[in-house]
Design an enzyme around this catalytic site. Sequence first.
Site, PDB file in Angstrom:
ATOM      1  N   ASP A  58      27.111  19.979  19.616  1.00  0.00           N
ATOM      2  CA  ASP A  58      28.022  20.939  20.239  1.00  0.00           C
ATOM      3  C   ASP A  58      28.864  21.591  19.144  1.00  0.00           C
ATOM      4  O   ASP A  58      29.979  21.155  18.851  1.00  0.00           O
ATOM      5  CB  ASP A  58      28.924  20.252  21.263  1.00  0.00           C
ATOM      6  CG  ASP A  58      29.757  21.249  22.074  1.00  0.00           C
ATOM      7  OD1 ASP A  58      29.749  22.448  21.731  1.00  0.00           O
ATOM      8  OD2 ASP A  58      30.412  20.827  23.043  1.00  0.00           O
ATOM      9  N   ARG A  85      30.422  24.417  19.077  1.00  0.00           N
ATOM     10  CA  ARG A  85      31.388  25.434  19.506  1.00  0.00           C
ATOM     11  C   ARG A  85      32.755  25.212  18.859  1.00  0.00           C
ATOM     12  O   ARG A  85      33.228  24.084  18.737  1.00  0.00           O
ATOM     13  CB  ARG A  85      31.553  25.415  21.026  1.00  0.00           C
ATOM     14  CG  ARG A  85      30.400  26.029  21.770  1.00  0.00           C
ATOM     15  CD  ARG A  85      30.560  25.870  23.262  1.00  0.00           C
ATOM     16  NE  ARG A  85      30.447  24.468  23.669  1.00  0.00           N
ATOM     17  CZ  ARG A  85      30.440  24.059  24.933  1.00  0.00           C
ATOM     18  NH1 ARG A  85      30.568  24.952  25.905  1.00  0.00           N
ATOM     19  NH2 ARG A  85      30.317  22.779  25.222  1.00  0.00           N
TER      20      ARG A  85
END
Length: 216
Positions: A137, A139
């Site tokens: 992840d 992000r």
Amino acid sequence: MSRPARAGSEVSVDKADSASCRIETVYGVSQLTVFSFGPNEQDNILCLSVPTEESRPLVRIQSACYTGEIFRSLDCDCHEQLDESMRRIHAGGGYFIYMLADGRGAGLLTKVRGLALGDNEGLDTYDAYVRLGVEPDPRKYARVLSVLQHIGLSKIELLTNNPRKIEALRDSGISVDRAPLQIDPTPASAQYLEAKRTKFGHLLDSSLIRGDIEGK
């Protein structure tokens, strides 16, 4: 692990171009603002705002999922989360903030390569990214935080199951109360949701998910 290259490095709204318009959707009327932090679409942050008198307004931060939100893929809950969030925000006011960052920020090409590993080798979304040498992840929320600060939000009710989002906002000084956003699993999405719960640490009710997995 390697991280996908990202064009554009500015994170301050003061350095971003922006434009706003009224938009009417099946959910109701809102104000759409685009904050452009760079020359590529993935550098844009979209913000749909619906007037509210709440001192702690409802906020949803969602990153793009073209397979689920456009083509209605059955193996994730992304469209349903978008739909439920938009309904709740238009009913009571708040902000829907959309990151054009498919594949949890890794990009659509990486995402589809990961999906192919799922098809061919049975890997879940977490393990597929590990196999590809990509952070599961990647992000980052600096641009989202800049947008929230630009709006003037210091305390919010965040629609999320993801503790990383809560942590990122709280670390920036925003007071966050969590509003759960669990979508009922289906036989097609249950394994994806179980990976979210067990490997990404998402705050999901395991009893609902396990029932669908065992019923497959």
